[in-house]
Motif scaffolding. Structure first.
Motif, PDB file in Angstrom:
ATOM      1  N   MET A 175       0.820  -1.217   0.000  1.00 30.05           N
ATOM      2  CA  MET A 175       0.000   0.000   0.000  1.00 30.05           C
ATOM      3  C   MET A 175       0.849   1.260   0.000  1.00 30.05           C
ATOM      4  SD  MET A 175      -3.192  -1.000   0.012  1.00 30.05           S
ATOM      5  CE  MET A 175      -4.144   0.350   0.701  1.00 30.05           C
ATOM      6  N   SER A 176       2.070   1.187  -0.492  1.00 32.17           N
ATOM      7  CA  SER A 176       2.934   2.367  -0.497  1.00 32.17           C
ATOM      8  C   SER A 176       2.446   3.391  -1.529  1.00 32.17           C
ATOM      9  CB  SER A 176       4.379   1.975  -0.809  1.00 32.17           C
ATOM     10  OG  SER A 176       5.202   3.119  -0.866  1.00 32.17           O
ATOM     11  N   ASP A 177       2.536   4.663  -1.167  1.00 31.78           N
ATOM     12  CA  ASP A 177       2.164   5.722  -2.107  1.00 31.78           C
ATOM     13  C   ASP A 177       3.348   6.613  -2.458  1.00 31.78           C
ATOM     14  OD1 ASP A 177       2.563   7.024   0.255  1.00 31.78           O
ATOM     15  OD2 ASP A 177       0.613   8.052   0.293  1.00 31.78           O
ATOM     16  N   ARG A 178       4.566   6.069  -2.281  1.00 31.21           N
ATOM     17  CA  ARG A 178       5.758   6.869  -2.564  1.00 31.21           C
ATOM     18  C   ARG A 178       6.800   6.054  -3.312  1.00 31.21           C
ATOM     19  NH1 ARG A 178      10.326   5.970   0.378  1.00 31.21           N
ATOM     20  NH2 ARG A 178      10.160   4.451   2.080  1.00 31.21           N
ATOM     21  N   LEU A 179       7.658   6.734  -4.058  1.00 29.03           N
ATOM     22  CA  LEU A 179       8.800   6.086  -4.692  1.00 29.03           C
ATOM     23  C   LEU A 179       9.844   5.765  -3.634  1.00 29.03           C
ATOM     24  CD1 LEU A 179       7.500   7.807  -7.112  1.00 29.03           C
ATOM     25  CD2 LEU A 179       9.774   7.684  -8.129  1.00 29.03           C
ATOM     26  N   LEU A 180      10.550   4.674  -3.828  1.00 29.72           N
ATOM     27  CA  LEU A 180      11.678   4.357  -2.950  1.00 29.72           C
ATOM     28  C   LEU A 180      12.875   5.210  -3.337  1.00 29.72           C
ATOM     29  CD1 LEU A 180      11.520   0.447  -2.772  1.00 29.72           C
ATOM     30  CD2 LEU A 180      10.495   2.116  -1.206  1.00 29.72           C
ATOM     31  N   GLU A 181      13.711   5.494  -2.347  1.00 27.09           N
ATOM     32  CA  GLU A 181      14.970   6.180  -2.597  1.00 27.09           C
ATOM     33  C   GLU A 181      16.032   5.148  -2.966  1.00 27.09           C
ATOM     34  OE1 GLU A 181      15.353   9.401  -2.569  1.00 27.09           O
ATOM     35  OE2 GLU A 181      13.383   9.961  -1.759  1.00 27.09           O
ATOM     36  N   GLU A 182      17.042   5.569  -3.695  1.00 30.40           N
ATOM     37  CA  GLU A 182      18.067   4.624  -4.137  1.00 30.40           C
ATOM     38  C   GLU A 182      18.748   3.922  -2.977  1.00 30.40           C
ATOM     39  OE1 GLU A 182      21.602   4.307  -7.466  1.00 30.40           O
ATOM     40  OE2 GLU A 182      21.006   6.294  -6.732  1.00 30.40           O
ATOM     41  N   HIS A 183      18.973   4.636  -1.872  1.00 28.55           N
ATOM     42  CA  HIS A 183      19.666   4.024  -0.742  1.00 28.55           C
ATOM     43  C   HIS A 183      18.795   2.968  -0.032  1.00 28.55           C
ATOM     44  CE1 HIS A 183      17.346   6.102   2.431  1.00 28.55           C
ATOM     45  NE2 HIS A 183      17.342   7.140   1.608  1.00 28.55           N
ATOM     46  N   GLU A 184      17.500   2.900  -0.357  1.00 27.91           N
ATOM     47  CA  GLU A 184      16.605   1.917   0.245  1.00 27.91           C
ATOM     48  C   GLU A 184      16.545   0.605  -0.528  1.00 27.91           C
ATOM     49  OE1 GLU A 184      12.830   3.874   2.108  1.00 27.91           O
ATOM     50  OE2 GLU A 184      13.206   4.902   0.191  1.00 27.91           O
ATOM     51  N   LEU A 185      16.979   0.603  -1.762  1.00 22.26           N
ATOM     52  CA  LEU A 185      16.731  -0.533  -2.639  1.00 22.26           C
ATOM     53  C   LEU A 185      17.346  -1.826  -2.130  1.00 22.26           C
ATOM     54  CD1 LEU A 185      17.081   1.065  -6.198  1.00 22.26           C
ATOM     55  CD2 LEU A 185      15.031   0.776  -4.791  1.00 22.26           C
ATOM     56  N   ASP A 186      18.594  -1.788  -1.685  1.00 24.26           N
ATOM     57  CA  ASP A 186      19.234  -3.024  -1.240  1.00 24.26           C
ATOM     58  C   ASP A 186      18.505  -3.644  -0.057  1.00 24.26           C
ATOM     59  OD1 ASP A 186      21.114  -2.975  -3.212  1.00 24.26           O
ATOM     60  OD2 ASP A 186      22.769  -2.296  -1.953  1.00 24.26           O
ATOM     61  N   SER A 187      18.045  -2.829   0.871  1.00 20.04           N
ATOM     62  CA  SER A 187      17.348  -3.374   2.037  1.00 20.04           C
ATOM     63  C   SER A 187      16.023  -4.022   1.645  1.00 20.04           C
ATOM     64  CB  SER A 187      17.113  -2.277   3.085  1.00 20.04           C
ATOM     65  OG  SER A 187      16.249  -1.270   2.589  1.00 20.04           O
ATOM     66  N   TRP A 188      15.442  -3.585   0.545  1.00 18.50           N
ATOM     67  CA  TRP A 188      14.192  -4.168   0.056  1.00 18.50           C
ATOM     68  C   TRP A 188      14.416  -5.406  -0.799  1.00 18.50           C
ATOM     69  CZ3 TRP A 188       8.831  -2.441  -0.258  1.00 18.50           C
ATOM     70  CH2 TRP A 188       8.528  -1.391   0.614  1.00 18.50           C
ATOM     71  N   PHE A 189      15.480  -5.412  -1.621  1.00 19.37           N
ATOM     72  CA  PHE A 189      15.582  -6.408  -2.688  1.00 19.37           C
ATOM     73  C   PHE A 189      16.830  -7.300  -2.660  1.00 19.37           C
ATOM     74  CE2 PHE A 189      13.148  -2.785  -4.370  1.00 19.37           C
ATOM     75  CZ  PHE A 189      11.938  -3.416  -4.612  1.00 19.37           C
TER      76      PHE A 189
END
Length: 279
Positions: A175-189
């Protein structure tokens, strides 16, 4: 697997409503192009009731084994599926992808995939990811051997999911309504962090390994899509209790949206290839 024929990415959709197989005819005066999209598995899988090479139901055991296995899905890694193998020499562009059939949730412990080679189960048995790696290498080898060198061969990387807090069936939210920041990507994927969204990069690593020393080009759409946690439909449906009705859908994307950009990138790749005179 999808096959696209012709030398112009500009097409008019003249297809029927058949969701399994669609064909297009380019209406421009400068070129006639036939395009075909086929839902198909890579390799022959099992027997009985099939959809695109996949059994609808596992082959049942005569009695449940001690380990709780009720039945198995057979995958012959060395036998190409009839529904795509006979068309590879006709089309100018072939696009392959893995979709999302290689997750443990698709084939739970009680009804696993069993990988066969030469008509016999591979021993020791392969888990789903190592079985995928064998299948990918078999497919890549077949493509190199059987598909004409002038054909543009692309392998599309995975479409990422954006579950937060758990898997879809374990209280995960999309249910996210925002883009992820580049520094967040590794923690997600990144698979190193064992998050719920690691599947895309994990499968992509197996794809890259299988394509080494082949002329199959990687069509990487994963990285750009990882940012778009806001682009899945549930939060934007605008209906009361939409999530309760439609679920936490992190598999599909809003339209217009991310898939339109994928198509733009694909069209540019195809156009560039043929403008270079390679096809």
């Amino acid at each position: 697997m999808q096959g696209i024929g012709g030398r112009s990415p500009s097409v008019e959709d003249l297809s029927s409503s058949d969701q399994t197989e669609k064909s297009w005819l380019d209406s421009s005066p400068s070129a006639m192009a036939r395009m075909l999209a086929v839902w198909a598995s890579w390799f022959h899988s099992g027997v009985g009731s099939r959809r695109g090479g996949l059994d609808r139901e596992p082959v049942e055991n005569s009695q449940i084994q001690k380990d709780g296995i009720k039945g198995t899905y057979r995958v012959d890694v060395d036998i190409p599926a009839d529904d795509w193998v006979n068309i590879t020499k006709f089309y100018d562009v072939l696009i392959f992808n893995t979709e999302h059939w290689w997750g443990p949730d698709k084939f739970p412990k009680g009804t696993p995939l069993v990988f066969y080679k030469g008509g016999k189960p591979i021993e020791p048995p392969l888990d789903i990811f190592n079985g995928l790696k064998v299948v990918l290498k078999s497919v890549a080898s077949y493509i190199e051997r059987e598909v004409p060198s002038k054909t543009l061969k692309l392998w599309r990387t995975q479409s990422p999911r954006h579950f937060d807090g758990g898997e879809w069936d374990h209280n995960g939210s999309c249910m996210s309504d925002r883009l992820l920041e580049e520094h967040e990507l590794d923690s997600w994927f990144d698979p190193r962090f064992s998050g719920v969204n690691k599947e895309a990069r994990l499968v992509n690593s197996a794809i890259r390994e299988a394509l080494v020393n082949t002329d199959i080009q990687l069509l990487n759409l994963t990285y750009m899509s990882e940012f778009r946690a806001d682009a899945h439909p549930a939060i934007w449906l605008g209906k009361k209790d939409a999530v309760a009705v439609w679920g936490q859908d992190c598999m599909h994307w809003c339209l217009p949206g991310v898939p339109d950009t994928w198509v733009d990138i694909l069209a540019a790749r195809i156009s560039h290839y043929f403008k270079q005179g390679k096809g």
